[in-house]
Design an enzyme around this catalytic site. Structure first.
Site, PDB file in Angstrom:
ATOM      1  N   CYS A  25       0.854  -1.256   0.250  1.00 17.05           N
ATOM      2  CA  CYS A  25      -0.025   0.120   0.121  1.00 17.05           C
ATOM      3  C   CYS A  25       1.033   1.234   0.043  1.00 17.05           C
ATOM      4  O   CYS A  25       0.488   2.538  -0.036  1.00 17.05           O
ATOM      5  CB  CYS A  25      -0.894  -0.047   0.985  1.00 17.05           C
ATOM      6  SG  CYS A  25      -2.508  -1.338   1.088  1.00 17.05           S
ATOM      7  N   HIS A  75     -12.524   9.704  -8.135  1.00 18.94           N
ATOM      8  CA  HIS A  75     -11.535   9.709  -9.448  1.00 18.94           C
ATOM      9  C   HIS A  75     -10.386  10.685  -8.988  1.00 18.94           C
ATOM     10  O   HIS A  75      -9.988  11.281  -9.842  1.00 18.94           O
ATOM     11  CB  HIS A  75     -12.072   9.796 -10.717  1.00 18.94           C
ATOM     12  CG  HIS A  75     -13.058   8.862 -11.114  1.00 18.94           C
ATOM     13  ND1 HIS A  75     -14.275   8.423 -10.685  1.00 18.94           N
ATOM     14  CD2 HIS A  75     -12.563   7.635 -12.174  1.00 18.94           C
ATOM     15  CE1 HIS A  75     -14.498   7.273 -11.276  1.00 18.94           C
ATOM     16  NE2 HIS A  75     -13.691   6.889 -11.834  1.00 18.94           N
ATOM     17  N   GLU A 135     -13.171   0.190   2.533  1.00 13.62           N
ATOM     18  CA  GLU A 135     -12.232   0.309   1.670  1.00 13.62           C
ATOM     19  C   GLU A 135     -12.484  -0.897   0.562  1.00 13.62           C
ATOM     20  O   GLU A 135     -11.986  -0.707  -0.498  1.00 13.62           O
ATOM     21  CB  GLU A 135     -10.936   0.252   2.379  1.00 13.62           C
ATOM     22  CG  GLU A 135      -9.662   0.541   1.620  1.00 13.62           C
ATOM     23  CD  GLU A 135      -8.629   0.552   2.306  1.00 13.62           C
ATOM     24  OE1 GLU A 135      -7.982   1.555   2.761  1.00 13.62           O
ATOM     25  OE2 GLU A 135      -7.727  -0.524   2.498  1.00 13.62           O
TER      26      GLU A 135
END
EC number: 4.-.-.-
Length: 149
Positions: A25, A75, A135
Site C-alpha cells: 500500500c 477519481h 475500503e
C-alpha cells in the site's frame, strides 16, 4: 419525542498511497469506496409540511454529501503532504485531481476527516451519529459520535 437514525450510502473511486508503509500500500493504488452516513434526530412533526415525518430529506443529505465528499474525492488521488516533493509536482501535471492531506490517508483517518467536515455542515437540530467507510467489500472503519465527545 423519539430519536431516529437515518442512513444514506454513497460510492466513489479513489486512489491513495501510504507514505513510509512497509507493504504494497506504499504504492499508488485504488479502491471502490462505499460510504455510509448516519444522522440522529427527531422526525419533523408539522402536518402539511412537505418534510413532515422526516429526520432529514434523503435528497438533501445526498446533495450535501455528494457536493462536499463524493465529488471532490471521486477519481482522485490522496497522498500525505509529507510525501510532497519533486515527484508529486510531476504527478500533478499528469493527475489534476489530487488531495495532499496532513494525515496518512488510511481508511481510519479518512472517516475522521469526513466526520469533521460533515459535522460543520449539518443543521444544528441534527447530529452526525456515525460514518462508516468501506475500503474493500470486507474491510471498513467507523467513526461514532458517542466515542468522540
Amino acid at each position: 419525542m423519539t430519536k431516529i437514525r437515518v442512513t444514506k450510502q454513497f460510492g466513489f473511486e479513489m486512489s491513495h498511497a501510504l507514505t513510509n508503509y512497509d507493504g504494497l500500500c506504499s504504492n499508488i493504488h485504488g479502491h471502490s469506496y462505499k460510504l455510509q452516513i448516519t444522522l440522529l434526530g427527531e422526525p419533523l412533526e408539522s402536518a402539511g409540511d412537505p418534510k413532515d415525518g422526516m429526520v432529514m430529506d434523503f435528497s438533501v443529505l445526498k446533495k450535501l454529501v455528494k457536493k462536499y465528499i463524493v465529488e471532490p474525492f471521486d477519481h482522485s488521488l490522496m497522498i500525505n503532504d509529507i510525501a510532497a516533493h519533486e515527484k508529486l509536482t510531476e504527478l500533478g501535471e499528469l493527475y489534476r485531481r489530487q488531495h495532499l492531506v496532513n494525515f496518512q490517508p488510511t481508511t481510519e483517518n479518512m472517516v475522521i476527516f469526513i466526520a469533521d467536515k460533515l459535522k460543520k455542515l449539518l443543521p444544528e437540530h441534527l447530529e452526525l451519529f456515525s460514518v462508516r467507510l468501506y475500503e474493500t467489500n470486507n474491510s471498513f472503519a467507523e467513526w461514532f459520535a458517542s466515542d468522540n465527545p
